[in-house]
Design a protein around this motif. Structure first.
Motif, mmCIF file in Angstrom:
data_model
loop_
_atom_site.group_PDB
_atom_site.id
_atom_site.type_symbol
_atom_site.label_atom_id
_atom_site.label_comp_id
_atom_site.label_asym_id
_atom_site.label_seq_id
_atom_site.Cartn_x
_atom_site.Cartn_y
_atom_site.Cartn_z
ATOM 1 N N LEU A 9 0.833 -1.201 0.000
ATOM 2 C CA LEU A 9 0.000 0.000 0.000
ATOM 3 C C LEU A 9 0.870 1.254 0.000
ATOM 4 O O LEU A 9 0.608 2.192 -0.766
ATOM 5 N N ILE A 10 1.894 1.296 0.807
ATOM 6 C CA ILE A 10 2.797 2.450 0.869
ATOM 7 C C ILE A 10 3.516 2.635 -0.464
ATOM 8 O O ILE A 10 3.632 3.759 -0.973
ATOM 9 N N VAL A 11 3.977 1.561 -1.080
ATOM 10 C CA VAL A 11 4.661 1.642 -2.378
ATOM 11 C C VAL A 11 3.703 2.161 -3.445
ATOM 12 O O VAL A 11 4.048 3.041 -4.245
ATOM 13 N N ALA A 12 2.498 1.635 -3.472
ATOM 14 C CA ALA A 12 1.507 2.062 -4.467
ATOM 15 C C ALA A 12 1.162 3.539 -4.288
ATOM 16 O O ALA A 12 1.095 4.293 -5.273
ATOM 17 N N LEU A 13 0.943 3.982 -3.061
ATOM 18 C CA LEU A 13 0.625 5.385 -2.818
ATOM 19 C C LEU A 13 1.789 6.303 -3.192
ATOM 20 O O LEU A 13 1.581 7.396 -3.717
ATOM 21 N N THR A 14 2.991 5.868 -2.955
ATOM 22 C CA THR A 14 4.173 6.649 -3.324
ATOM 23 C C THR A 14 4.267 6.803 -4.832
ATOM 24 O O THR A 14 4.538 7.896 -5.347
ATOM 25 N N ILE A 15 4.033 5.733 -5.563
ATOM 26 C CA ILE A 15 4.092 5.787 -7.026
ATOM 27 C C ILE A 15 2.984 6.686 -7.572
ATOM 28 O O ILE A 15 3.225 7.527 -8.456
ATOM 29 N N ILE A 16 1.782 6.559 -7.044
ATOM 30 C CA ILE A 16 0.663 7.392 -7.502
ATOM 31 C C ILE A 16 0.940 8.865 -7.221
ATOM 32 O O ILE A 16 0.711 9.723 -8.074
ATOM 33 N N THR A 17 1.466 9.162 -6.053
ATOM 34 C CA THR A 17 1.797 10.546 -5.705
ATOM 35 C C THR A 17 2.882 11.096 -6.620
ATOM 36 O O THR A 17 2.812 12.243 -7.067
ATOM 37 N N ALA A 18 3.880 10.276 -6.938
ATOM 38 C CA ALA A 18 4.953 10.719 -7.831
ATOM 39 C C ALA A 18 4.423 11.000 -9.232
ATOM 40 O O ALA A 18 4.810 11.990 -9.862
ATOM 41 N N VAL A 19 3.541 10.162 -9.726
ATOM 42 C CA VAL A 19 2.974 10.367 -11.064
ATOM 43 C C VAL A 19 2.147 11.645 -11.101
ATOM 44 O O VAL A 19 2.260 12.448 -12.040
ATOM 45 N N ILE A 20 1.318 11.859 -10.107
ATOM 46 C CA ILE A 20 0.490 13.067 -10.058
ATOM 47 C C ILE A 20 1.372 14.312 -9.976
ATOM 48 O O ILE A 20 1.132 15.303 -10.667
ATOM 49 N N THR A 21 2.387 14.271 -9.150
ATOM 50 C CA THR A 21 3.303 15.407 -9.028
ATOM 51 C C THR A 21 4.012 15.689 -10.344
ATOM 52 O O THR A 21 4.140 16.844 -10.761
ATOM 53 N N TYR A 22 4.462 14.638 -11.017
ATOM 54 C CA TYR A 22 5.117 14.806 -12.314
ATOM 55 C C TYR A 22 4.166 15.448 -13.327
ATOM 56 O O TYR A 22 4.546 16.377 -14.041
ATOM 57 N N LEU A 23 2.941 14.964 -13.394
ATOM 58 C CA LEU A 23 1.981 15.500 -14.349
ATOM 59 C C LEU A 23 1.676 16.967 -14.071
ATOM 60 O O LEU A 23 1.574 17.765 -15.006
ATOM 61 N N ILE A 24 1.536 17.323 -12.830
ATOM 62 C CA ILE A 24 1.230 18.712 -12.496
ATOM 63 C C ILE A 24 2.409 19.617 -12.827
ATOM 64 O O ILE A 24 2.230 20.702 -13.371
#
Length: 117
Positions: A9-24
């Motif tokens: 769960l922590i790994v998945a949330l970290t990856i999702i947060t990184a993708v969103i940050t990159y896109l923004i």
């Protein structure tokens, strides 16, 4: 909760947060700003149909288009409210179907104040 599930769960949330940050940070213009400008310009044309044709109408349309096309990513993320600006324009124009020189003058002053902030 098992340790394995928690780690996944922590790994998945970290990856999702990184993708969103990159896109923004890097793709904001492509995914949000350009389509937003297109939508605003299209709705501007539809909303201006209710006003009678006049030089003031054309001038106001050009002013608002240049303001919308000049909006940058930093303006949106810094908290400048475009909705408040649109509400102010609606208040200045009122329910008339005619745009007067006084209305145009008030909107120009509003644009100057909004751009300086």
């Amino acid at each position: 909760m098992k340790k394995g599930c928690f780690v996944k769960l922590i790994v998945a949330l970290t990856i999702i947060t990184a993708v969103i940050t990159y896109l923004i940070r890097n793709r904001f213009n492509d995914f949000i700003l350009v389509p937003g400008r297109y939508f605003i310009n299209r709705s501007l044309d539809e909303n201006f149909n209710k006003f009678k044709d006049s030089p003031e109408k054309d001038s106001l349309k050009i002013l608002i288009r240049s303001y919308v096309n000049g909006i940058k990513k930093d303006d949106i993320t810094s908290g400048k409210s475009i909705g408040e600006f649109a509400d102010s324009i609606k208040t200045i124009l009122g329910n008339d179907s005619v745009i007067t020189r006084e209305n145009l003058k008030n909107i120009k002053e509003l644009l100057k104040r909004n751009v300086k902030q």
